[in-house]
Scaffold this motif. Structure first.
Motif, short mmCIF file in Angstrom:
data_model
loop_
_atom_site.label_atom_id
_atom_site.label_comp_id
_atom_site.label_asym_id
_atom_site.label_seq_id
_atom_site.Cartn_x
_atom_site.Cartn_y
_atom_site.Cartn_z
N PHE A 138 0.96 -0.82 0.12
CA PHE A 138 0.36 -0.16 0.20
C PHE A 138 0.49 1.16 -0.22
CE2 PHE A 138 -2.24 3.43 2.56
CZ PHE A 138 -3.07 3.66 1.55
N TRP A 174 -7.04 -7.51 4.00
CA TRP A 174 -5.88 -8.09 3.84
C TRP A 174 -4.91 -7.74 5.36
CZ3 TRP A 174 -3.68 -12.32 2.68
CH2 TRP A 174 -1.99 -11.58 2.84
N LEU A 186 -3.81 -2.52 6.39
CA LEU A 186 -2.29 -1.11 5.97
C LEU A 186 -3.39 -0.42 5.53
CD1 LEU A 186 0.03 -0.40 6.34
CD2 LEU A 186 0.41 -1.46 4.22
N ILE A 200 -14.20 -4.76 3.93
CA ILE A 200 -14.30 -6.83 3.21
C ILE A 200 -13.52 -6.69 2.73
CG2 ILE A 200 -16.25 -7.94 2.15
CD1 ILE A 200 -17.57 -5.00 0.81
N ASP A 201 -13.82 -8.47 3.82
CA ASP A 201 -12.76 -9.39 3.28
C ASP A 201 -12.94 -10.36 3.17
OD1 ASP A 201 -10.09 -11.08 2.78
OD2 ASP A 201 -9.28 -9.10 2.94
N SER A 202 -12.48 -11.90 2.42
CA SER A 202 -12.88 -13.04 2.66
C SER A 202 -12.01 -14.10 4.13
CB SER A 202 -13.22 -13.91 1.46
OG SER A 202 -11.72 -13.51 0.25
N TRP A 203 -10.50 -13.21 3.95
CA TRP A 203 -10.06 -13.92 4.93
C TRP A 203 -9.81 -15.36 4.36
CZ3 TRP A 203 -12.15 -9.51 7.51
CH2 TRP A 203 -11.02 -8.18 7.52
N ASN A 256 -9.57 -17.41 -3.25
CA ASN A 256 -9.30 -16.88 -4.26
C ASN A 256 -8.30 -15.50 -4.24
OD1 ASN A 256 -10.20 -14.19 -2.11
ND2 ASN A 256 -12.28 -14.80 -1.74
N ILE A 305 -3.34 -13.60 -5.03
CA ILE A 305 -2.17 -14.28 -4.42
C ILE A 305 -2.83 -16.00 -3.24
CG2 ILE A 305 -1.42 -13.35 -2.02
CD1 ILE A 305 -2.95 -11.05 -2.53
N GLU A 348 -16.12 -11.89 4.32
CA GLU A 348 -17.15 -12.74 3.61
C GLU A 348 -16.51 -11.86 1.68
OE1 GLU A 348 -20.99 -11.13 4.14
OE2 GLU A 348 -20.74 -8.94 4.38
N SER A 402 -16.94 -10.26 -1.40
CA SER A 402 -17.70 -8.68 -1.94
C SER A 402 -19.16 -9.25 -2.33
CB SER A 402 -17.07 -8.01 -2.85
OG SER A 402 -16.52 -8.84 -3.70
N ASP A 457 -9.94 -2.95 -3.80
CA ASP A 457 -8.65 -3.92 -4.15
C ASP A 457 -8.94 -5.37 -3.21
OD1 ASP A 457 -6.56 -4.27 -4.29
OD2 ASP A 457 -5.78 -3.25 -2.33
N GLY A 458 -10.07 -6.26 -4.34
CA GLY A 458 -9.93 -6.91 -3.71
C GLY A 458 -9.45 -8.46 -4.55
N SER A 459 -10.43 -9.01 -5.57
CA SER A 459 -10.63 -10.33 -6.04
C SER A 459 -9.76 -9.19 -7.72
CB SER A 459 -11.39 -10.42 -6.27
OG SER A 459 -10.84 -11.51 -7.82
N HIS A 460 -8.16 -9.41 -8.25
CA HIS A 460 -8.18 -8.72 -9.76
C HIS A 460 -8.71 -9.79 -10.82
CE1 HIS A 460 -6.44 -5.79 -6.83
NE2 HIS A 460 -5.90 -6.67 -6.42
C1 LIG Z 1 -4.54 -7.06 -2.11
S1 LIG Z 1 -4.81 -7.49 -0.77
C2 LIG Z 1 -6.08 -5.87 -0.32
C3 LIG Z 1 -4.45 -5.01 0.94
C4 LIG Z 1 -4.63 -4.22 1.39
N1 LIG Z 1 -5.63 -3.73 0.69
C5 LIG Z 1 -3.50 -3.18 1.61
O1 LIG Z 1 -3.57 -2.08 0.69
O2 LIG Z 1 -2.87 -3.26 2.24
C6 LIG Z 1 -6.46 -8.13 -1.61
C7 LIG Z 1 -7.00 -8.66 -0.11
O3 LIG Z 1 -8.54 -8.62 -1.10
C8 LIG Z 1 -9.00 -10.61 0.10
N2 LIG Z 1 -10.46 -10.70 -1.54
C9 LIG Z 1 -9.99 -11.33 -2.83
N3 LIG Z 1 -10.96 -11.90 -3.98
C10 LIG Z 1 -11.90 -11.38 -2.85
C11 LIG Z 1 -13.38 -11.48 -2.43
N4 LIG Z 1 -14.18 -11.60 -3.41
N5 LIG Z 1 -14.47 -10.87 -1.90
C12 LIG Z 1 -14.16 -9.90 -0.55
N6 LIG Z 1 -12.00 -10.28 -0.85
C13 LIG Z 1 -11.22 -10.74 -1.60
C14 LIG Z 1 -7.88 -10.71 -0.28
O4 LIG Z 1 -8.19 -12.05 1.34
C15 LIG Z 1 -6.38 -10.15 -0.15
O5 LIG Z 1 -6.27 -10.16 1.50
#
Ligand SMILES: C[S@@+](CC[C@H](N)C(=O)[O-])C[C@H]1O[C@@H](n2cnc3c(N)ncnc32)[C@H](O)[C@@H]1O
Length: 246
Positions: free
Chosen positions: A63, A92, A95, A112-115, A119, A122, A152, A154, A173-176
């Protein structure tokens, strides 16, 4: 990527012409004298924030390199005070959430994060992701009253977002994967206030071999679909827009 190859990539992923122009404006703005002076100030703020991080537990820093781009976006949108309602998809270890909470004194953030380990681009093991979630909780302990944690996907969150929003700031910034980015973009936009700001991470990232699976493809189609309902704030690795109408 050099600027010319970025432009070529944007064209190949169907970026609207206005987006290419906004990219050029973003690059040129940073080279002007006032752009450089501002950038220096943003870099100092970035350094100050980095200086505070040893007090926290972060195993990765995806970040802080983005801080000047965010501060530039906030500055251009006149976003200084609060309270602001923020939605973050993908937290994540907290941060980027921490930065928002420290920048805007009265901001409340829904994270929101699935933790989970199933998925995203990463790949992480169950043990690692459990530690990541624990660090998220600990890093944001002092701000607990301003944080709503939603463990959960998104997709699930948007499915029952009944009482959530509208938001002033949304960070995607979730799934890419392009399919997920498309859903996140459309759903987020509908929860964004008019005048609100949306930031997409990894606009230019190439995670997948197939061009149309990468974030840019989804974001560019979203930009075309919602044309005339937003303005570009800045276009770079992070794409920042402001909603102008419903
Ligand atoms: C790159 S990290 C986020 C980094 C954080 N924003 C930071 O800057 O420190 C991406 C996060 O998205 C989550 N993620 C991935 N796909 C997701 C989804 N479909 N729904 C929710 N969270 C998701 C992952 O578990 C991961 O923790």
């Amino acid at each position: 990527m050099g600027h010319l190859s970025t432009l070529s990539y944007l064209r190949r992923t169907s970026a609207p012409a206005a987006c290419l122009a906004a990219f050029v404006r973003t690059v040129v703005r940073r080279k002007t004298r006032s752009g450089r002076t501002k950038w220096q100030r943003f870099r100092e703020m970035q350094r100050a924030f980095r200086g505070e991080l040893p007090a926290y537990q972060f195993s990765k820093d995806w970040f802080t390199g983005k801080i000047p781009y965010w501060l530039d976006g906030f500055d251009r949108c006149g976003m200084r005070g609060g309270p602001i309602e923020v939605l973050e998809i993908g937290s994540w270890e907290g941060l980027s959430s921490l930065f928002i909470l420290r920048t805007f004194d009265r901001a409340r953030i829904t994270c929101i994060d699935s933790w989970d380990d199933s998925n995203g681009a990463i790949a992480v093991s169950k043990d690692v992701i459990t530690d990541v979630e624990r660090r998220f909780d600990e890093n944001l302990t002092a701000y607990r009253d301003r944080v709503t944690k939603r463990k959960e996907t998104s997709l699930r969150f948007f499915g029952d977002a009944g009482q959530s929003g509208p938001f002033d700031l949304i960070y995607v910034d979730g799934s890419h994967h392009a399919d997920d980015v498309m859903v996140d973009a459309l759903e987020s936009f509908s929860l964004l206030k008019v005048g609100g700001v949306m930031i997409f991470d990894d606009y230019l990232a190439k995670y997948y071999e197939r061009l149309d699976e990468n974030p840019a493809k989804a974001i560019n189609l979203f930009l075309r679909l919602k044309r005339n309902r937003y303005e570009f704030v800045s276009v770079y690795y992070q794409l920042i827009i402001r909603k102008t109408s419903r």
